[in-house]
Design an enzyme around this catalytic site. Structure first.
Site, short mmCIF file in Angstrom:
data_model
loop_
_atom_site.label_atom_id
_atom_site.label_comp_id
_atom_site.label_asym_id
_atom_site.label_seq_id
_atom_site.Cartn_x
_atom_site.Cartn_y
_atom_site.Cartn_z
N LYS A 46 0.84 -1.20 0.00
CA LYS A 46 0.00 0.00 0.00
C LYS A 46 0.87 1.25 0.00
CE LYS A 46 -3.85 -2.36 2.28
NZ LYS A 46 -4.65 -2.59 3.48
N GLN A 97 -4.74 -1.36 9.73
CA GLN A 97 -4.62 -2.68 9.11
C GLN A 97 -5.17 -3.76 10.05
OE1 GLN A 97 -3.71 -3.20 5.97
NE2 GLN A 97 -3.83 -5.41 6.09
N ASP A 131 -11.32 2.92 4.19
CA ASP A 131 -11.57 1.47 4.15
C ASP A 131 -13.07 1.16 4.18
OD1 ASP A 131 -9.68 -0.56 3.89
OD2 ASP A 131 -8.83 -0.15 5.87
N1 GUN Z 1 -6.81 -6.74 6.24
C1 GUN Z 1 -7.10 -7.48 5.14
N2 GUN Z 1 -7.69 -6.72 4.20
C2 GUN Z 1 -7.76 -5.48 4.69
C3 GUN Z 1 -8.27 -4.24 4.18
O1 GUN Z 1 -8.78 -4.14 3.06
N3 GUN Z 1 -8.16 -3.16 5.01
C4 GUN Z 1 -7.62 -3.26 6.25
N4 GUN Z 1 -7.57 -2.15 6.99
N5 GUN Z 1 -7.16 -4.38 6.76
C5 GUN Z 1 -7.22 -5.48 5.98
#
Ligand code: GUN
Length: 284
Positions: free
Chosen positions: A52, A96, A119
């Site tokens: 990311k 995350q 998100d």
């Molecule tokens: N863990 C797995 N996929 C995601 C996601 O799309 N966003 C976040 N914040 N954590 C994750």
């Protein structure tokens, strides 16, 4: 069989975002800003967060990752989120997941300002998705629908079977596809006779986190298969569907890697840019 090339589409979207960011930076005198919080040392999370961060850097988005100790208290984490909510240079905040066991993920997500919730995990944005109103849509479901539409695959009227009911992928994918006028069924680990359900699907969304659970004989001919799984078998990355058994049977299928994963990242950048626009337009 045709491949749904998430990697290729993601590149195209990310290049467009990069161009938009260049123009927007000049106009609004600052870059979009994303804060990523990583608690603890989950290896897979570290990999995702790195991807990311790199994608942001390439697109001209300022991203800052806060790596917090796994023993940090929930209150301390919330204080971090509060200060990022107040920070005017930060447009998006991402915590995350998964978080360490002593934390309540829903409660933590509800502390992020809904305006910075790129998100789409805050209850306000979850509620908007439920109501069919505009809000931030979780990145993986948004990426799945974008990928399907890129290939002119009709969603309206199709039987969609979502396998998995997580708050990150399964549930929001089902809601999004329902809003797109599909007939949606959600299956999960307690579903009895899964095959009976999946065989009826025109479109399968596999998001159960179980390596190759969806076998060749569980899917009808010419179905469309979207695999959101990322599992490791002997160090090899595999999805939630048995790709080799299905690749010639399906009309369209996403590879793992190179399907849904890259789309998640592209949608994160898109949501961050959207949050930025809402921020800068409001303050200009
Ligand atoms: N863990 C797995 N996929 C995601 C996601 O799309 N966003 C976040 N914040 N954590 C994750």
């Amino acid at each position: 069989m045709k491949i749904l090339d998430g990697k290729g589409l993601s590149k195209k979207i990310r290049n467009n975002i990069k161009e938009e960011v260049k123009i927007a930076k000049k106009k609004y005198k600052r870059a979009p800003g994303l804060a990523v919080i990583l608690v603890g040392e989950d290896k897979a999370s570290e990999v995702y967060v790195n991807m990311k961060e790199k994608a942001c850097l390439k697109a001209g988005i300022n991203s800052k990752t806060y790596k917090l100790n796994k023993n940090i208290s929930q209150n301390e984490l919330i204080k971090h989120i509060d200060s990022l909510n107040e920070n005017e240079e930060i447009d998006g905040i991402l915590v995350q997941l998964p978080l360490p066991k002593h934390m309540d993920e829903n409660l933590v997500n509800s502390q992020i300002s809904p305006k910075k919730d790129i998100d789409g995990f805050h209850p306000v944005n979850t509620g908007k998705l439920f109501l069919g109103e505009k809000g931030f849509i979780p990145c993986t479901p948004k990426g799945i629908v974008r990928l399907i539409k890129e290939y002119d695959i009709q969603i309206k009227g199709k039987n969609v079977v979502v396998v998995g009911r997580s708050n990150i992928v399964g549930k929001p994918s089902a809601m999004l596809l329902l809003n797109e006028n599909a007939t949606v069924e959600i299956c999960h680990s307690k579903t009895s006779n899964l095959k009976e359900h999946t065989l009826k699907a025109d479109i399968i969304i596999a998001a159960c986190g179980r390596a190759e659970l969806i076998k060749g004989d569980m899917v009808k001919d010419n179905a469309i298969i979207i695999d959101a799984g990322t599992n490791k078998i002997n160090g090899k990355l595999v999805g939630d569907v048995e790709y080799e058994a299905l690749k010639d049977k399906a009309d369209f299928i996403t590879p793992v890697p190179g399907g849904v994963g890259p789309m998640t990242i592209a949608m994160l950048l898109e949501n961050t840019l959207e949050a930025y626009y809402q921020n800068v337009v409001k303050s200009n």
